[in-house]
Design an enzyme around this catalytic site. Structure first.
Site, short mmCIF file in Angstrom:
data_model
loop_
_atom_site.label_atom_id
_atom_site.label_comp_id
_atom_site.label_asym_id
_atom_site.label_seq_id
_atom_site.Cartn_x
_atom_site.Cartn_y
_atom_site.Cartn_z
CG HIS A 1 16.64 68.43 -15.15
ND1 HIS A 1 17.33 68.69 -13.99
CD2 HIS A 1 17.31 67.42 -15.75
CE1 HIS A 1 18.38 67.88 -13.91
NE2 HIS A 1 18.38 67.10 -14.96
CG ASP B 1 16.31 70.64 -11.37
OD1 ASP B 1 15.27 70.34 -11.96
OD2 ASP B 1 17.43 70.14 -11.64
N GLY C 1 21.64 60.63 -16.46
CA GLY C 1 20.94 59.50 -15.84
C GLY C 1 21.08 59.49 -14.34
CG ASN C 2 24.65 59.49 -11.90
OD1 ASN C 2 25.57 59.34 -12.71
ND2 ASN C 2 24.41 58.63 -10.92
CB SER C 3 19.39 64.08 -13.40
OG SER C 3 20.25 65.07 -13.86
N GLY D 1 12.92 92.31 -3.01
CA GLY D 1 12.62 93.31 -4.04
C GLY D 1 13.79 94.22 -4.33
CB VAL E 1 18.70 94.61 -8.92
CG1 VAL E 1 19.83 94.11 -9.81
CG2 VAL E 1 17.34 94.37 -9.58
CB ILE E 2 22.19 92.33 -4.75
CG1 ILE E 2 21.94 90.86 -5.14
CG2 ILE E 2 21.17 92.81 -3.72
CD1 ILE E 2 22.12 89.88 -4.01
#
Length: 477
Positions: A117, A147, A218-220, A276, A278-279
């Site tokens: 990001h 990310d 800014g730490n990202s 595959g 949905v939990i």
């Protein structure tokens, strides 16, 4: 009454004791100076430039959206500063935006890790080194799901960080961050590991390290160090209601980041394992209804047609307790473990089905691209039935079953006063299972509903807008 000389002696003794306690406390605190001196040269500042359409309000001022209206929880860092409009004598409709973040050098020939990001949609990426020199970086690859982004600058003999093992971290251990909060280069903050394996909303494939290290915009993308001076994580997100630090910071484990970086370097993309399904979480009532002795595991609410789980024999209502012997305590543990497996690899699931444990061997699939959605919910059909739950249900047509990938089920056409209204059922909800029994018709639904036990947790599987989940309820006497 104490003599004056005795009082003086007691006061002096007390002062010495207090001084001793302070000295002992100071002796137990870590000294970060050597770590910072050695690690700082490999930490970089990252800025980006992006060409985008210029939005001007009346009077020539930028029309900045109200950031206070954004959701306050788990927002990505506000990396992008207020856009600056360059002088443009030609009157073109372009403006230039900048962002500030952090990163760190992992190889002497110029590979740099940061957050996706920080550099997303950038037309130009500038890496500023500790000696204030600037280098233009090329984006090798980025992975929005974790990310993580990998950059490359053309240079040799650069200082590098030491890489550590995030899995060796312990809760309570001291950690330290170096980054550029609000553009203040090489700022150092310290704290402890608050928790491991945290799952955040919409972040299914990263078991985050939670710390109380002060992290701000800014730490990202900056490194998180252990006391040995090794990078154990990438500072990525904060929990905030104010937009600033509130004691809850989250870092991507280095084991995850390096796996992503190696795949980006080799292939330019990341492959992850996929089941595959949905939990959902198993709470106390669901555990009781499925015959479990305690709430644990991942409850399978939906099995996608022709997916790896369907081919391996996994069924709706199965509770997954472990994957290759690794326990699933919370449902969020499963995506982390599955995502770390290579597509095509073999795995064994331990599940509870109808109160009995069994093992299911299967082949892990490849996680599809983002954006694929489940089918929409069905609309009411024709045959009707009422029952003691306080709902009227309608059987699904053959076309609706096909669209929803269902063999059976009924759709709720009306919710009256009663248990159904109390547990939040709505018209349009599709019921596929009741009390661990498959519902293939309105008649079956009525028969199962009439036989429901009293004062015991009962489960119901419901599809709402294409998303399946189990809910529980109890019928009173």
């Amino acid at each position: 009454m104490l003599m004056p000389s005795l009082k003086k002696s007691c006061s002096a003794l007390l002062a010495l004791l207090l001084l001793g306690q302070v000295l002992v406390a100071q002796a137990n605190l870590p000294d970060f100076t050597e770590l910072v001196e050695k690690a700082s040269p490999a930490v970089v500042n990252i800025s980006t430039r992006q060409r985008m359409p210029e939005r001007m309000a009346a009077g020539g001022q930028l029309n900045i959206p109200d950031l206070q209206g954004l959701p306050p929880i788990f927002r990505e860092f506000f990396e992008r500063n207020i856009p600056q409009v360059p002088q443009n004598p030609g009157g073109g409709r372009q403006r230039e935006a900048q962002s500030l973040g952090s990163g760190f050098i992992i190889s002497a020939d110029g590979y740099v890790l940061t957050n996706n990001h920080v550099i997303a949609d950038a037309d130009e990426i500038i890496v500023r080194l500790s000696d204030r020199s600037e280098l233009e970086a090329k984006l090798v690859g980025a992975d929005p799901r974790s990310d993580v982004a990998l950059l490359k600058v053309e240079a040799k003999g650069l200082p590098t960080v030491k890489l550590g093992k995030s899995e060796d971290l312990k809760v309570g251990e001291w950690v330290l961050a170096i980054g550029s909060p609000f553009g203040f280069d090489h700022s150092v903050t310290a704290g402890i590991v608050s928790a491991k394996g945290r799952s955040l909303p919409n972040e299914s494939y990263v078991p985050f390290i939670q710390t109380d290290v002060a992290i701000n915009p800014g730490n990202s993308g900056g490194p998180l160090f252990n006391l040995s001076g090794e990078v154990v994580g990438i500072n990525s997100q904060i929990f905030t209601r104010s937009g600033g630090f509130m004691g809850l910071s989250f870092a991507i484990p280095m084991s995850v980041a390096m796996d992503v970086a190696e795949q980006l370097k080799a292939d330019g993309k990341v492959s992850r394992g996929w089941l595959g399904v949905v939990i959902q979480e198993v709470n106390k009532d669901l555990a009781e209804s499925f015959g479990l002795d305690r709430p644990a595991g991942a409850l399978v609410a939906q099995v996608l047609e022709d997916g790896p789980a369907a081919k391996g024999g996994l069924q709706v209502g199965d509770v997954i307790l472990s994957l290759d012997g690794k326990p699933i305590v919370m449902s969020a543990d499963l995506p982390h473990l599955v995502g770390a497996l290579k597509p095509g690899s073999k795995a064994t699931l331990e599940v509870v089905r109808e109160g009995k444990r069994r093992k299911l061997p299967l082949t892990i699939g490849a996680l599809p691209e983002e954006g694929e959605e489940l089918a929409s919910a069905a609309q009411p059909g024709a045959e009707r039935s009422s029952n003691r739950l306080g709902v009227r249900v309608v059987e699904l047509t053959a076309e609706q079953k096909k669209n929803l990938d269902l063999r059976g089920g009924v759709v709720i056409s009306e919710v009256m006063e009663g248990p159904a209204a109390l547990i939040g059922l709505r018209p349009g909800d599709v019921v596929t299972h009741l009390n661990n029994q498959a519902i293939d018709s309105a008649k079956t639904f009525t028969e199962v509903a009439q036989a429901l036990p009293k004062n015991r947790s009962v489960s119901m599987r419901v599809l709402r807008q294409g998303r399946a989940s189990f809910i529980t309820f109890k019928l009173a006497d």
